[in-house]
Design an enzyme around this catalytic site. Structure first.
Site, PDB file in Angstrom:
ATOM      1  N   LYS A  46       0.825  -1.209   0.000  1.00 38.29           N
ATOM      2  CA  LYS A  46       0.000   0.000   0.000  1.00 38.29           C
ATOM      3  C   LYS A  46       0.854   1.251   0.000  1.00 38.29           C
ATOM      4  O   LYS A  46       0.531   2.227  -0.682  1.00 38.29           O
ATOM      5  CB  LYS A  46      -0.933   0.011   1.222  1.00 38.29           C
ATOM      6  CG  LYS A  46      -2.066  -0.995   1.132  1.00 38.29           C
ATOM      7  CD  LYS A  46      -3.061  -0.788   2.270  1.00 38.29           C
ATOM      8  CE  LYS A  46      -4.051  -1.942   2.379  1.00 38.29           C
ATOM      9  NZ  LYS A  46      -4.848  -1.876   3.607  1.00 38.29           N
ATOM     10  N   LYS A  91      -5.003 -10.606  -6.705  1.00 42.58           N
ATOM     11  CA  LYS A  91      -6.128 -10.694  -5.775  1.00 42.58           C
ATOM     12  C   LYS A  91      -7.266  -9.766  -6.204  1.00 42.58           C
ATOM     13  O   LYS A  91      -7.010  -8.653  -6.659  1.00 42.58           O
ATOM     14  CB  LYS A  91      -5.606 -10.282  -4.386  1.00 42.58           C
ATOM     15  CG  LYS A  91      -6.623 -10.372  -3.274  1.00 42.58           C
ATOM     16  CD  LYS A  91      -6.036  -9.940  -1.936  1.00 42.58           C
ATOM     17  CE  LYS A  91      -5.912  -8.431  -1.813  1.00 42.58           C
ATOM     18  NZ  LYS A  91      -5.670  -7.977  -0.426  1.00 42.58           N
ATOM     19  N   LYS A 132     -10.577  -4.182  -3.527  1.00 46.32           N
ATOM     20  CA  LYS A 132     -11.295  -2.915  -3.679  1.00 46.32           C
ATOM     21  C   LYS A 132     -10.364  -1.822  -4.153  1.00 46.32           C
ATOM     22  O   LYS A 132     -10.766  -0.928  -4.881  1.00 46.32           O
ATOM     23  CB  LYS A 132     -11.871  -2.427  -2.336  1.00 46.32           C
ATOM     24  CG  LYS A 132     -12.415  -3.484  -1.445  1.00 46.32           C
ATOM     25  CD  LYS A 132     -12.984  -2.885  -0.150  1.00 46.32           C
ATOM     26  CE  LYS A 132     -12.538  -3.710   1.051  1.00 46.32           C
ATOM     27  NZ  LYS A 132     -13.474  -3.765   2.164  1.00 46.32           N
TER      28      LYS A 132
HETATM   29  P1  TYM Z   1     -10.653  -6.030   4.315  1.00 44.72           P
HETATM   30  O1  TYM Z   1     -11.740  -5.090   4.635  1.00 44.72           O
HETATM   31  O2  TYM Z   1      -9.637  -5.645   3.315  1.00 44.72           O
HETATM   32  O3  TYM Z   1     -11.259  -7.407   3.829  1.00 44.72           O
HETATM   33  C1  TYM Z   1     -12.242  -8.077   4.572  1.00 44.72           C
HETATM   34  C2  TYM Z   1     -12.033  -9.585   4.498  1.00 44.72           C
HETATM   35  O4  TYM Z   1     -12.089 -10.050   3.150  1.00 44.72           O
HETATM   36  C3  TYM Z   1     -10.952 -10.857   2.875  1.00 44.72           C
HETATM   37  N1  TYM Z   1     -10.604 -10.708   1.454  1.00 44.72           N
HETATM   38  C4  TYM Z   1     -10.480 -11.725   0.582  1.00 44.72           C
HETATM   39  N2  TYM Z   1     -10.616 -13.056   0.723  1.00 44.72           N
HETATM   40  C5  TYM Z   1     -10.433 -13.824  -0.376  1.00 44.72           C
HETATM   41  N3  TYM Z   1     -10.142 -13.317  -1.604  1.00 44.72           N
HETATM   42  C6  TYM Z   1      -9.989 -11.994  -1.794  1.00 44.72           C
HETATM   43  N4  TYM Z   1      -9.712 -11.501  -2.995  1.00 44.72           N
HETATM   44  C7  TYM Z   1     -10.164 -11.124  -0.675  1.00 44.72           C
HETATM   45  N5  TYM Z   1     -10.103  -9.771  -0.507  1.00 44.72           N
HETATM   46  C8  TYM Z   1     -10.376  -9.547   0.793  1.00 44.72           C
HETATM   47  C9  TYM Z   1      -9.870 -10.328   3.796  1.00 44.72           C
HETATM   48  O5  TYM Z   1      -8.862 -11.277   4.015  1.00 44.72           O
HETATM   49  C10 TYM Z   1     -10.653  -9.996   5.049  1.00 44.72           C
HETATM   50  O6  TYM Z   1     -10.812 -11.149   5.852  1.00 44.72           O
HETATM   51  N6  TYM Z   1      -7.267  -5.854   7.923  1.00 44.72           N
HETATM   52  C11 TYM Z   1      -8.590  -6.376   7.624  1.00 44.72           C
HETATM   53  C12 TYM Z   1      -9.676  -5.740   8.470  1.00 44.72           C
HETATM   54  C13 TYM Z   1      -9.497  -5.937   9.939  1.00 44.72           C
HETATM   55  C14 TYM Z   1      -9.591  -7.175  10.632  1.00 44.72           C
HETATM   56  C15 TYM Z   1      -9.387  -6.837  12.010  1.00 44.72           C
HETATM   57  C16 TYM Z   1      -9.803  -8.483  10.250  1.00 44.72           C
HETATM   58  C17 TYM Z   1      -9.269  -4.969  10.855  1.00 44.72           C
HETATM   59  N7  TYM Z   1      -9.205  -5.502  12.104  1.00 44.72           N
HETATM   60  C18 TYM Z   1      -9.396  -7.826  12.971  1.00 44.72           C
HETATM   61  C19 TYM Z   1      -9.798  -9.455  11.235  1.00 44.72           C
HETATM   62  C20 TYM Z   1      -9.597  -9.128  12.581  1.00 44.72           C
HETATM   63  C21 TYM Z   1      -8.859  -6.040   6.171  1.00 44.72           C
HETATM   64  O7  TYM Z   1      -8.142  -5.362   5.549  1.00 44.72           O
HETATM   65  O8  TYM Z   1      -9.984  -6.515   5.680  1.00 44.72           O
END
Ligand code: TYM
Length: 341
Positions: free
Chosen positions: A112, A203, A206
């Site tokens: 990022k 991947k 968003k």
């Molecule tokens: P975020 O908001 O980017 O994504 C949410 C969840 O979706 C999963 N994900 C995917 N899984 C499979 N294939 C993909 N292409 C794909 N894109 C996204 C992510 O792995 C995630 O589980 N850092 C986290 C948010 C967060 C969090 C936490 C998660 C903040 N605090 C505590 C767990 C526990 C994130 O960026 O999610």
């Protein structure tokens, strides 16, 4: 009951197919067998430049989508991160236990920040994984021989952040006494990394994918069908799973298999000799059948904002009860003077 905690960022107008298969589907399944905490992580969403009005709307849309997918506010605690200020407070404490170099090795930060450039890279983006560790550890059960597990359903891209969380839990316990249970990542076997429809080795994301590469949960049926029909496939015409030579078809097979609950082998057999066209057409229907009811329920939930806000306030109350108790213990163990009563 074992605990489950997970979070999702309100950084887009809709969740996408990767979020759904990699994480959110598991959230719904796990609420029946776990004491579940699910969080819309708005503090994380401001680590990159944002518009306040857009963030406010997306946070509500995110919460509505979770409920529409079947997260049940009676069984699970659904809340917004900024409603529980202990998240930021524990992040500060954990940040003081995190090495600068250790944080610098996080690959999501490296990706990022290289996209943002150094002027656009905030300190918040750097400490993002520490806040994530705080999110999880605030909901840790009390450790002990019979302590319940703490499980975190996420996609593959979060594995390193979960490892850091385990390291920080161990480090805190070592320095200040047993306080946290080490969380376990719950990463699905087959849908942990859904890839971009136009760039099937990257991947689905968003922030990085083009609109044509992403399937949004809230997308209208027409465009959704078109995107799947236009997904990049590979040379040849056989529907077979081959990660290396047929990344596009392989991604579609994984999606199909996960959504329909059919094995990849059965799908290969079903489409033997029929070419990509029929395969994609049927897959588009499966995706539509999954997301159309979710879209409709989300729109209905957004019609009654007051009710949505009430549900989130209720979730925040339940989350606070746990987070406040954890933080009291943490403050004491770290050596902060109590404020008295
Ligand atoms: P975020 O908001 O980017 O994504 C949410 C969840 O979706 C999963 N994900 C995917 N899984 C499979 N294939 C993909 N292409 C794909 N894109 C996204 C992510 O792995 C995630 O589980 N850092 C986290 C948010 C967060 C969090 C936490 C998660 C903040 N605090 C505590 C767990 C526990 C994130 O960026 O999610």
């Amino acid at each position: 009951l074992p605990r489950v905690f997970s979070g999702i960022q309100p950084t887009a107008d809709s969740f996408h197919l990767g979020n759904y298969l990699g994480a959110l589907r598991q959230w719904v399944a796990m609420q029946d067998t776990h004491d579940a905490f699910y969080c819309v992580v708005d503090l994380h969403a401001i680590t990159i430049e944002h518009d306040p009005a857009v963030l406010r709307r997306r946070t509500k849309v995110a919460a509505a989508q979770l409920l529409a997918m079947g997260v049940d506010p009676d069984r699970a605690t659904v809340f917004v991160q900024s409603h529980v200020p202990e998240h930021a407070e524990l992040a500060w404490v954990l940040g003081c236990l995190t090495g600068f170099g250790e944080a610098g090795r996080m690959t999501q930060f490296k990706d990022k920040s290289s996209k943002q450039g150094s002027a656009g890279t905030s300190v918040g983006l750097f400490t993002y994984p520490v806040l994530q560790a705080a999110d999880i550890l605030l909901y840790s059960p009390e450790p002990g021989p019979d302590a319940p597990d703490l499980r975190v359903p996420v996609g593959e891209d979060q594995r390193q952040h979960l490892e850091l969380t385990r390291t920080l839990a161990g480090r805190f316990n070592h320095r200040f006494g047993e306080t946290f249970v080490a969380p376990e990542a719950f990463i699905p076997k087959d849908a942990a990394k859904i890839t971009d429809l136009q760039e099937p080795t990257a991947k689905m994301s968003k922030s990085a994918s083009s609109p044509q590469g992403i399937v949004d949960v809230l997308e209208d049926p027409g465009p959704m069908r078109k995107k799947i029909m236009r997904a990049v496939t590979d040379t040849g015409s056989e529907v077979v799973y081959d990660e290396e030579k047929k990344a596009g078809v392989t991604n579609l097979l994984r999606i199909y298999s996960a959504l329909e609950g059919t094995s990849v082998a059965d799908l290969e057999a079903r489409y033997a000799g029929s070419g990509y066209g029929q395969f994609k057409k049927d897959l588009a229907q499966v995706v539509l059948d999954t997301f159309t009811p979710i879209r409709e329920r989300t729109l209905r939930l957004l019609d009654d904002e007051e009710r949505l806000e009430r549900l989130l306030a209720h979730g925040a109350g339940r989350a606070s009860a746990v987070a406040e108790r954890t933080m009291e213990i943490v403050r004491d163990r770290v050596g902060f003077v109590g404020r008295g009563r």
